[in-house]
Each structure stands twice: as structure tokens, then as C-alpha cells.
Enzyme design. Structure first.
Site: not given
Length: 239
Positions: A9, A11, A91, A93, A161, A167
């Protein structure tokens, strides 16, 4: 048997200069299903560059409808038209930054299937939920709301996740990953591919992929460079 999948990914990272990185990744993609999910601007050029290789391209999100007055959005059909075969849904985010709910994720996943895409559906708990002992309850609630009826190993991949490990450099312990993936396997059956995501890198990939019910990874920053991602793909192939 579940498919082994190494998904990257990217991003909101990458310009046309990144095509050279994708070429290096494509050269190592023979032994496992390898997927790159770049920003929307790179889907078509990456798909073109990946023609004739085992590398597959995916989107990072999709709108539930096929077309319409939705400024800034992209539909699953548009992703297919650009050359995508996969799309990430749910996801953390997107859930956090764009307020996407379980119902939104369910609609996006259904849209992915409608267009012929494989959905990589993400679930994960926050640090507070983990510390409160609520991990499995949270994940089951997310699956109840996000995973549509009709999910199969052919149209869906589940990515666990933990939000606190994305991150941050923190990685769930093997025991924590195993607990979740064993529970997911019991719920979802023997064929569904179950990916782990959360600061996966070359140095810890082999240990993570050695776990019985981990079928691959959804990798963030370590997928941006071939030198970082190829060893992860190799670790999965060797597992």
C-alpha cells in the site's frame, strides 16, 4: 489452501519516477501473488508497465456507486478500466481521515465485487481497545458490519492491521498476531487469505509469515522501494 499474497500500500506516495521501483518488484513476483496499490494517478501507468509480469495492481479505495456527482472520488469500474485487479477497503486511515463506517466499507466491498475486483478488507483495533482486552470483540464487530454476505476466497482478502502498529514502528508480537489470525481462520474458513499489516519489514517478515494462519502481508512504507519489498516477498515465498 489460501493464496499467499504480498500486497504493498503506497498510500499518498509516488510519482512517475516510482515506475522503476515497480519494475524491480515485478521481477521478484513469480512465487506469490504480489500486488501494488499506488495512488490513483499511478494505477494506469503501473498496470501498463506490469503487463506480461505476475505483478498485479490495486486501488486504495473506491466509491460505492459506478458513476455520478462525487467530486474527487473514483469508482470500482474506473479502477478496473485503469488496469486494477484489487482494491483496499476499510483501511483505518480511511475510517479515521474520512469517517468511513462499517456500512461504508461494506458498500465499497460490494462495489469492488460488482466491478470484478478482489477486495482487501482491513480490520484492526486501537491501542486502547487492545489494552482493554477488546481486540477480538472489536474485530468481530467490524466484520459483522463491513463484510458483505457472499464473501469468498476468490473475491475477498482479509487484512488484520492493528491501528497502533501502522506506521509507528511497533509490531504485534507473534502471539498477538497468532491469536487474531487463528480466530479469523475459525470464523472465515480454511480458504480465505489472511494478511497481517502493521510495520512489516524485511527484518520481521519471516517470523510473521511463519505463523500458521498468516498468508501474507499488507505492507506500507516498506513496499515503496524494491530493495525493501523484494525481501518481504521472498520471505513469504519461503514460508
Amino acid at each position: 489452501m489460501p493464496r499467499k499474497i504480498a500486497a504493498g500500500n503506497w498510500k499518498m506516495n509516488g510519482t512517475l519516477e516510482a515506475l522503476s521501483e515497480a519494475a524491480g518488484i515485478a521481477a521478484a513476483a513469480d512465487d506469490v501473488e504480489t500486488v501494488l496499490c499506488p495512488p490513483a494517478t499511478l494505477i494506469a501507468p503501473l498496470a501498463s508497465a506490469a503487463q506480461g509480469t505476475p505483478l498485479r495492481i490495486g486501488g486504495q479505495s473506491c466509491h460505492p456507486t459506478a458513476a455520478g456527482a462525487h467530486t474527487g472520488d473514483i469508482s470500482a469500474e474506473m479502477l478496473v478500466d485503469a488496469g486494477a485487479a484489487y482494491v483496499i477497503t476499510g483501511h483505518s486511515e480511511r475510517r479515521t481521515d474520512h469517517g468511513e463506517t462499517d456500512a461504508d466499507v461494506r458498500a465499497q466491498t460490494e462495489a469492488a465485487w460488482r466491478a470484478g475486483l478482489v477486495a482487501i478488507l482491513c480490520i484492526g483495533e486501537t491501542l486502547a481497545e487492545r489494552e482493554a482486552g477488546e481486540t477480538l470483540a472489536v474485530l468481530n464487530t467490524q466484520l459483522d458490519g463491513s463484510l458483505p454476505d457472499g464473501a469468498t476466497a476468490a473475491n475477498t482478502v482479509i487484512a488484520y492491521e492493528p491501528v497502533w502498529a501502522i506506521g509507528t514502528g511497533k509490531v504485534a508480537t507473534p502471539a498477538q498476531v497468532a491469536e487474531v489470525h487463528d480466530a479469523l481462520r475459525a470464523r472465515l474458513g480454511p480458504e480465505m487469505s489472511l494478511l497481517y499489516g502493521g510495520s512489516v519489514k524485511a527484518g520481521n517478515a519471516a517470523e510473521i509469515f511463519a505463523l500458521e494462519n498468516v498468508d501474507g502481508g499488507l505492507v506500507g512504507g516498506a513496499s515503496l522501494k524494491a530493495a525493501d519489498f523484494v525481501p518481504i516477498v521472498a520471505a513469504l515465498a519461503a514460508s
